[in-house]
Design an enzyme around this catalytic site. Structure first.
Site, PDB file in Angstrom:
ATOM      1  N   SER A 149     -12.001 -41.954  34.290  1.00 39.70           N
ATOM      2  CA  SER A 149     -11.235 -41.812  33.051  1.00 39.70           C
ATOM      3  C   SER A 149     -10.835 -43.142  32.421  1.00 39.70           C
ATOM      4  CB  SER A 149     -10.000 -40.965  33.301  1.00 39.70           C
ATOM      5  OG  SER A 149      -9.219 -41.537  34.327  1.00 39.70           O
TER       6      SER A 149
ATOM      7  N   HIS B 279     -13.718 -35.046  33.092  1.00 35.86           N
ATOM      8  CA  HIS B 279     -14.061 -35.798  31.874  1.00 35.86           C
ATOM      9  C   HIS B 279     -15.546 -35.665  31.531  1.00 35.86           C
ATOM     10  CE1 HIS B 279     -10.364 -37.865  30.727  1.00 35.86           C
ATOM     11  NE2 HIS B 279     -10.099 -38.005  32.015  1.00 35.86           N
TER      12      HIS B 279
ATOM     13  N   LYS C  49      -9.238 -30.175  29.006  1.00 35.08           N
ATOM     14  CA  LYS C  49      -9.796 -31.285  28.225  1.00 35.08           C
ATOM     15  C   LYS C  49     -10.792 -30.727  27.195  1.00 35.08           C
ATOM     16  CE  LYS C  49      -8.550 -34.949  31.304  1.00 35.08           C
ATOM     17  NZ  LYS C  49      -8.280 -34.778  32.726  1.00 35.08           N
TER      18      LYS C  49
HETATM   19  C1  PLP Z   1      -7.271 -34.645  33.753  1.00 36.89           C
HETATM   20  C2  PLP Z   1      -7.803 -34.669  35.104  1.00 36.89           C
HETATM   21  C3  PLP Z   1      -7.329 -33.805  36.104  1.00 36.89           C
HETATM   22  C4  PLP Z   1      -6.156 -32.892  35.870  1.00 36.89           C
HETATM   23  O1  PLP Z   1      -6.527 -31.779  35.132  1.00 36.89           O
HETATM   24  P1  PLP Z   1      -5.411 -30.709  34.729  1.00 36.89           P
HETATM   25  O2  PLP Z   1      -6.162 -29.444  34.557  1.00 36.89           O
HETATM   26  O3  PLP Z   1      -4.779 -31.221  33.486  1.00 36.89           O
HETATM   27  O4  PLP Z   1      -4.443 -30.644  35.857  1.00 36.89           O
HETATM   28  C5  PLP Z   1      -7.932 -33.836  37.334  1.00 36.89           C
HETATM   29  N1  PLP Z   1      -8.945 -34.677  37.597  1.00 36.89           N
HETATM   30  C6  PLP Z   1      -9.418 -35.530  36.683  1.00 36.89           C
HETATM   31  C7  PLP Z   1     -10.551 -36.438  37.017  1.00 36.89           C
HETATM   32  C8  PLP Z   1      -8.860 -35.560  35.408  1.00 36.89           C
HETATM   33  O5  PLP Z   1      -9.309 -36.418  34.502  1.00 36.89           O
END
Ligand code: PLP
Length: 413
Positions: free
Chosen positions: A188, A216, A247
């Site tokens: 990220s 991502h 996301k």
């Molecule tokens: C955003 C993210 C999460 C968390 O996801 P949520 O559904 O918002 O809890 C977990 N792992 C990665 C790699 C992320 O980028």
């Protein structure tokens, strides 16, 4: 009055965060999530329109009319809440339908839903592994994977970021019943991809499982948006995928583990965040079903995202910005100095561009940056405007065309 001593203590910690310049402040959006949003900051200042370069709304589905409608339909037909965990009376047929649809989309055997990907990652290690097993993870995995790993008793090994030689030497040295290599699909902060083809080859050689957190990537990486495993053509070689619906997939809430069927079955029996936390809201389920349908029907959104990404990467590079190489829609503009990243972010906001500065401890010391993220909800004209502003601000701070060393020499790291 037992709070007096803790209060002094907590205030001290907060002051230290502020003194270190690490205090995070939230900006207030007063419109749906989108490429252009209305926002205000500070809270009592007037609203203004701003180009949004920092959401995870990669495919622009967070406010897509068909997704919103599907959520309405879910609300009308299935009510608001489940008021139960899945195994008591919290499972609707649509939960199972979504699990099947995600498995088909990701090319896995089965899927289990969680309230979030954070919960999925908190569940997966503890339920599957014990002290005779080993977890080998990339140094830069997401915080939720780190926490998930901490909850289980397996031996832990960490390899330097994307260092395949080190990964191999660790794999060679381990004596464990079950081994699992753990990585983010797209990282990220840097926007780079795990070398999943090489990881899968090593996994085969040393008889390890592969777990990829594709939060991502799901929906837009790979020719048809299946994720990093599609990009590297290893769809049948990844044992466990964890991902989020928070996301690209509509952006509300929810996540899942999608994996071999025994793994999913075991998680349904033993995954603590699954057993002890409420079932996903029906409206989220119906909306996510719609999202997966939209993605399966057309690649237009991920194609547009890809085009915007290459335009943006090229435009920033030719303007003289120092960006992290890669192909993902996470495009970090490197500034190295934390204060510089904060000042530039502030200037961008004043000019109608929303992009956040990141610095230690979110990224390593001396690696401060502005992270820009692209979205299919943006148009080229938005990016042209953003580019003009960035160039203006870049000139003000005299960073255009400068090398890393020159920027550090002037501003420190
Ligand atoms: C955003 C993210 C999460 C968390 O996801 P949520 O559904 O918002 O809890 C977990 N792992 C990665 C790699 C992320 O980028």
């Amino acid at each position: 009055m037992v709070y007096q001593t803790p209060q002094v203590f907590f205030k001290g910690i907060l002051n230290k965060i502020k003194d270190d310049g690490l205090y995070k402040e939230e900006r207030y959006i007063c419109s749906p999530q989108d490429g252009k949003i209305k926002a205000r900051f500070p809270y009592d200042s007037p609203e203004k329109e701003i180009v949004n370069l920092c959401s995870n709304n990669y495919l622009g589905l967070s406010s897509h009319p068909e997704v919103v409608q599907a959520a309405h339909d879910g609300l009308d037909q299935r009510g608001y809440g489940m008021s139960s965990v899945r195994f008591i009376c919290g499972t609707q047929d649509i939960h199972r339908e979504l699990e099947a649809k995600i498995s088909a989309f990701l090319g896995t055997e089965d899927t289990i839903l969680f309230a979030s990907c954070f919960d999925a990652n908190a569940a997966v290690f503890e339920a599957l592994l014990n002290k005779d097993d080993a977890i080998i993870s990339d140094k830069l995995i997401h915080a939720s994977l780190i926490d998930g790993v901490r909850l289980c008793k397996a031996q832990r090994f960490i390899y330097p970021h994307s260092d395949m030689e080190k990964l191999e030497s660790v794999l060679k040295s381990i004596n464990a019943v079950n081994k699992v290599i753990v990585t983010d699909g797209v990282f990220s902060m840097d926007g780079d991809m795990a070398k999943l083809d090489e990881i899968c080859a090593l996994a085969e050689k040393y008889e390890a499982m592969v777990l990829v957190d594709d939060s991502h990537a799901t929906g837009f990486i790979g020719k048809t948006g299946r994720g990093v495993h599609e990009h590297f053509n290893v769809m049948d070689k990844v044992d466990i995928i964890t991902t989020t619906f928070g996301k690209a997939l509509g952006g509300a809430t929810g996540g899942c583990v999608s994996a071999k069927k025994e793994i999913v079955e075991l998680l349904r029996q033993k995954g603590r965040p699954y057993l002890f936390s409420n079932a996903l809201m029906p409206a989220v389920v119906t909306a996510t079903l719609k999202v997966v349908d939209l993605l399966s029907a057309s690649t237009d959104r991920r194609d547009k995202l890809e085009q915007l990404t290459s335009y943006w990467r090229e435009a920033l590079t030719s303007a003289g910005f120092d960006i992290k190489a890669g192909t993902s829609p996470i495009v970090p503009i490197m500034l190295y100095n934390a204060t510089l990243s904060q000042n530039i972010s502030k200037d961008l906001w004043a000019e109608g561009i929303y992009a956040v500065g990141f610095f230690y401890p979110v990224v390593p010391k001396g690696e401060a940056r502005i992270r820009t993220q692209l979205s299919a909800s943006l148009d080229k004209s938005d990016l042209e405007k953003a580019l003009d502003v960035l160039i203006k601000v870049g000139k003000k701070y005299e960073i255009l065309g400068k090398t890393k060393e020159e920027v550090i020499e002037r501003y420190g790291a």
